[in-house]
Design a protein around this motif. Structure first.
Motif, PDB file in Angstrom:
ATOM      1  N   UNK A   1       0.843  -1.203   0.000  1.00 48.38           N
ATOM      2  CA  UNK A   1       0.000   0.000   0.000  1.00 48.38           C
ATOM      3  C   UNK A   1       0.873   1.247   0.000  1.00 48.38           C
ATOM      4  N   UNK A   2       0.473   2.238  -0.775  1.00 47.50           N
ATOM      5  CA  UNK A   2       1.180   3.522  -0.828  1.00 47.50           C
ATOM      6  C   UNK A   2       2.624   3.400  -1.289  1.00 47.50           C
ATOM      7  N   UNK A   3       2.945   2.346  -2.052  1.00 41.60           N
ATOM      8  CA  UNK A   3       4.302   2.229  -2.604  1.00 41.60           C
ATOM      9  C   UNK A   3       4.576   3.458  -3.475  1.00 41.60           C
ATOM     10  N   UNK A   4       5.713   4.146  -3.231  1.00 48.09           N
ATOM     11  CA  UNK A   4       5.967   5.393  -3.957  1.00 48.09           C
ATOM     12  C   UNK A   4       6.487   5.187  -5.377  1.00 48.09           C
ATOM     13  N   UNK A   5       6.682   3.951  -5.788  1.00 46.85           N
ATOM     14  CA  UNK A   5       7.300   3.682  -7.084  1.00 46.85           C
ATOM     15  C   UNK A   5       8.798   3.534  -6.917  1.00 46.85           C
ATOM     16  N   UNK A   6       9.459   3.029  -7.948  1.00 49.92           N
ATOM     17  CA  UNK A   6      10.904   2.808  -7.846  1.00 49.92           C
ATOM     18  C   UNK A   6      11.516   2.892  -9.231  1.00 49.92           C
ATOM     19  N   UNK A   7      12.830   3.051  -9.237  1.00 49.61           N
ATOM     20  CA  UNK A   7      13.578   3.009 -10.496  1.00 49.61           C
ATOM     21  C   UNK A   7      14.165   1.614 -10.663  1.00 49.61           C
ATOM     22  N   UNK A   8      14.321   1.191 -11.914  1.00 43.55           N
ATOM     23  CA  UNK A   8      14.880  -0.133 -12.189  1.00 43.55           C
ATOM     24  C   UNK A   8      16.315  -0.179 -11.690  1.00 43.55           C
ATOM     25  N   UNK A   9      16.612  -1.194 -10.869  1.00 48.48           N
ATOM     26  CA  UNK A   9      17.940  -1.339 -10.280  1.00 48.48           C
ATOM     27  C   UNK A   9      17.948  -1.100  -8.783  1.00 48.48           C
ATOM     28  N   UNK A  10      16.891  -0.493  -8.258  1.00 47.72           N
ATOM     29  CA  UNK A  10      16.846  -0.223  -6.814  1.00 47.72           C
ATOM     30  C   UNK A  10      16.539  -1.500  -6.021  1.00 47.72           C
ATOM     31  N   UNK A  11      16.741  -1.425  -4.714  1.00 44.70           N
ATOM     32  CA  UNK A  11      16.492  -2.582  -3.870  1.00 44.70           C
ATOM     33  C   UNK A  11      15.653  -2.198  -2.658  1.00 44.70           C
ATOM     34  N   UNK A  12      15.250  -3.209  -1.921  1.00 40.09           N
ATOM     35  CA  UNK A  12      14.522  -2.986  -0.670  1.00 40.09           C
ATOM     36  C   UNK A  12      15.211  -3.768   0.447  1.00 40.09           C
ATOM     37  N   UNK A  13      15.067  -3.291   1.653  1.00 38.12           N
ATOM     38  CA  UNK A  13      15.450  -4.072   2.829  1.00 38.12           C
ATOM     39  C   UNK A  13      14.203  -4.826   3.296  1.00 38.12           C
ATOM     40  N   UNK A  14      14.363  -6.107   3.554  1.00 32.66           N
ATOM     41  CA  UNK A  14      13.253  -6.931   4.044  1.00 32.66           C
ATOM     42  C   UNK A  14      13.583  -7.359   5.475  1.00 32.66           C
ATOM     43  N   UNK A  15      12.632  -7.145   6.392  1.00 30.23           N
ATOM     44  CA  UNK A  15      12.874  -7.454   7.800  1.00 30.23           C
ATOM     45  C   UNK A  15      11.939  -8.563   8.270  1.00 30.23           C
ATOM     46  N   UNK A  16      12.528  -9.582   8.870  1.00 32.29           N
ATOM     47  CA  UNK A  16      11.754 -10.653   9.497  1.00 32.29           C
ATOM     48  C   UNK A  16      11.866 -10.510  11.009  1.00 32.29           C
ATOM     49  N   UNK A  17      10.794 -10.771  11.692  1.00 33.67           N
ATOM     50  CA  UNK A  17      10.780 -10.638  13.150  1.00 33.67           C
ATOM     51  C   UNK A  17      10.229 -11.913  13.769  1.00 33.67           C
ATOM     52  N   UNK A  18      10.983 -12.471  14.723  1.00 34.32           N
ATOM     53  CA  UNK A  18      10.541 -13.669  15.432  1.00 34.32           C
ATOM     54  C   UNK A  18       9.570 -13.282  16.543  1.00 34.32           C
ATOM     55  N   UNK A  19       8.906 -14.291  17.110  1.00 35.67           N
ATOM     56  CA  UNK A  19       7.863 -14.043  18.116  1.00 35.67           C
ATOM     57  C   UNK A  19       8.411 -13.304  19.336  1.00 35.67           C
ATOM     58  N   UNK A  20       9.702 -13.506  19.649  1.00 32.43           N
ATOM     59  CA  UNK A  20      10.272 -12.848  20.835  1.00 32.43           C
ATOM     60  C   UNK A  20      10.898 -11.489  20.514  1.00 32.43           C
ATOM     61  N   UNK A  21      10.742 -11.020  19.278  1.00 29.99           N
ATOM     62  CA  UNK A  21      11.230  -9.695  18.935  1.00 29.99           C
ATOM     63  C   UNK A  21      12.559  -9.692  18.198  1.00 29.99           C
ATOM     64  N   UNK A  22      13.266 -10.843  18.176  1.00 33.44           N
ATOM     65  CA  UNK A  22      14.508 -10.903  17.403  1.00 33.44           C
ATOM     66  C   UNK A  22      14.190 -10.635  15.934  1.00 33.44           C
ATOM     67  N   UNK A  23      15.021  -9.822  15.287  1.00 36.80           N
ATOM     68  CA  UNK A  23      14.746  -9.567  13.876  1.00 36.80           C
ATOM     69  C   UNK A  23      16.019  -9.639  13.051  1.00 36.80           C
ATOM     70  N   UNK A  24      15.845  -9.906  11.778  1.00 34.66           N
ATOM     71  CA  UNK A  24      16.965  -9.981  10.834  1.00 34.66           C
ATOM     72  C   UNK A  24      16.528  -9.288   9.554  1.00 34.66           C
ATOM     73  N   UNK A  25      17.440  -8.510   8.979  1.00 37.28           N
ATOM     74  CA  UNK A  25      17.118  -7.721   7.798  1.00 37.28           C
ATOM     75  C   UNK A  25      18.163  -7.981   6.710  1.00 37.28           C
ATOM     76  N   UNK A  26      17.709  -8.139   5.494  1.00 46.79           N
ATOM     77  CA  UNK A  26      18.615  -8.264   4.351  1.00 46.79           C
ATOM     78  C   UNK A  26      18.066  -7.440   3.186  1.00 46.79           C
ATOM     79  N   UNK A  27      18.977  -7.120   2.255  1.00 46.31           N
ATOM     80  CA  UNK A  27      18.596  -6.348   1.073  1.00 46.31           C
ATOM     81  C   UNK A  27      18.316  -7.279  -0.106  1.00 46.31           C
ATOM     82  N   UNK A  28      17.279  -6.959  -0.857  1.00 51.08           N
ATOM     83  CA  UNK A  28      16.961  -7.709  -2.080  1.00 51.08           C
ATOM     84  C   UNK A  28      16.650  -6.747  -3.209  1.00 51.08           C
TER      85      UNK A  28
END
Lengths: 243, 198
Positions: free
Chosen positions: A26-53
């Motif tokens: 929702x409300x994605x602002x658009x992107x240029x070809x070649x850009x990336x995003x950081x994706x964050x996963x969060x475990x039930x206890x709050x631990x999180x890990x983020x990587x770029x794709x």
């Protein structure tokens, strides 16, 4: 810039180890070809890990596609390629990166050189070119281990026939399809001379892949006479440099 | 806390020395925007240019004749990997600035190959920054910025300009390469200053 929540709408296996996740954001602002995003996963206890794709898709409203290669020792990629299901929410930050991008207003020829899953941001450029109606001539040289590892196989074949001004060449490093004219091996100067724009066409070159691949290809492009200022690189991988 | 990712547990290799949003790596990934420049040391030089235009200059032998330090520091890349306890040898910026007359607040580091990055002068001084030429006991490899790179471990690694060739001092802050391409102007890993408006 703040985290957004995307919803997985489609999963598509590209190869035995790579999966495309189509997200509705929702409300994605658009992107240029070649850009990336950081994706964050969060475990039930709050631990999180983020990587770029890298984003694989051309800008298209609230739809964002990423293609994730599963790394044997990965923390986030095994989850995204095995566990994530349609309907799941995913947190992402982006779009990120303002240098390794192609914009439809660029009139000059474009040379894309991909190593393995380094194809992903370059595929966004292929797709954005067609979608924008750009007349920029574009060549893609795709170095890949063997035919089973080819990402977007059918789409690339179709686009090579249908997208005017797009040419696609393959370099198989371990095993080539039956009847393939070139012996399996790394991209070398000879192949580069055959399959890519000559320096006098002054293309902008985008090179993406593992560090060793990018170093080698960028050096070959320099040796061929390309202007270093026109060679843009994106290196990735868990084993980027010498240990 | 973010939205729970159903079924995600994670690998949990953590350390108190790891800033927020970073993960540990044993490798030394390479990130750069273009081809790797090859700079022979007989053509290498390093300059500091002050706000009045005065230039201080070292060639390789003059640079290597300066007193060096061995340092062990943690590296934090904005792409989220961190590498702890890395060993370097280099010349402290305090040494290079010893005779430099300046009242400038801002520095722009520039590199062979055209890369630039900006940082406050105070982040270069008082034992916070080096021009490093060995990594892990070996000459610094070209892909890691050799023959010499800036090393400012307190900031995200893009501030540690590879292939550094000089520093220009100014009263004005001039954003560098990544700083004009969406990345934060200062880049403190502990405050997670990754992106310009973030």
């Amino acid at each position: 810039m703040s985290w957004r929540v995307g919803t997985v709408t489609t999963l598509r296996d590209e190869t035995p180890t790579a999966r495309t996740l189509v997200l509705q954001v929702s409300d994605w602002p658009g992107h240029a070809a070649g850009q990336h995003v950081d994706v964050r996963l969060t475990a039930a206890d709050g631990y999180s890990a983020t990587r770029s794709y890298s984003i694989a898709s051309a800008a298209d409203g609230e739809r964002v596609e990423i293609t994730v290669e599963r790394l044997p020792d990965g923390e986030v990629s095994p989850y995204l390629t095995r566990e994530a299901a349609v309907g799941d929410p995913l947190e992402l930050l982006g779009p990120l990166g303002g240098w390794f991008v192609w914009r439809p207003g660029q009139p000059e020829p474009v040379q894309l050189v991909a190593g393995g899953s380094g194809l992903v941001p370059l595929m966004a450029m292929v797709r954005a070119r067609e979608r924008s109606g750009s007349g920029a001539p574009m060549r893609l040289l795709y170095s890949v281990r063997d035919p089973t590892a080819v990402l977007y196989r059918d789409e690339l074949r179709r686009r090579a026939q249908q997208d005017r001004g797009l040419e696609v060449a393959y370099a198989y490093t371990r095993a080539a399809p039956e009847g393939w004219s070139r012996r399996p091996g790394r991209v070398d100067g000879l192949l580069l001379a055959e399959a890519t724009w000559a320096p006098d066409r002054a293309p902008t070159c985008y090179v993406c892949g593992p560090t060793g691949f990018v170093e080698a290809v960028a050096d070959l492009l320099l040796a061929a006479g390309h202007d270093p200022g026109r060679i843009r690189t994106e290196r990735f991988g868990p084993t980027g440099g010498p240990r | 806390m973010g939205i729970i990712s159903r079924g995600f547990t994670g690998r949990r290799r953590t350390s108190p020395d790891l800033p927020p949003g970073q993960y540990l790596t044993e490798d030394f990934p390479v990130l750069s925007a273009g081809p790797t420049p090859r700079v022979p040391t007989d053509r290498w030089e390093f300059t500091i240019t002050t706000e009045t235009g005065q230039v201080y200059r070292w060639d390789w032998s003059a640079f290597r004749a300066l007193p060096a330090q061995e340092v062990t520091v943690d590296l934090h890349c904005v792409t989220r990997w961190s590498k702890l306890g890395t060993s370097w040898e280099g010349v402290s910026l305090d040494t290079l600035f010893a005779d430099v007359e300046t009242a400038a607040e801002y520095a722009l580091a520039h590199s062979y190959g055209g890369y630039t990055t900006n940082l406050p002068v105070e982040d270069l001084l008082d034992g916070k920054a080096w021009v490093a030429y060995t990594y892990d006991g070996e000459d610094l490899a070209p892909e890691h910025g050799g023959p010499a790179r800036l090393l400012v471990p307190r900031l995200y690694l893009w501030k540690s300009a590879k292939w550094v060739r000089g520093i220009t001092l100014s009263h004005d802050d001039e954003p560098g390469f990544w700083e004009t391409a969406g990345y934060h102007n200062y880049g403190d890993p502990w405050r997670e200053q990754r992106y310009w408006d973030g």
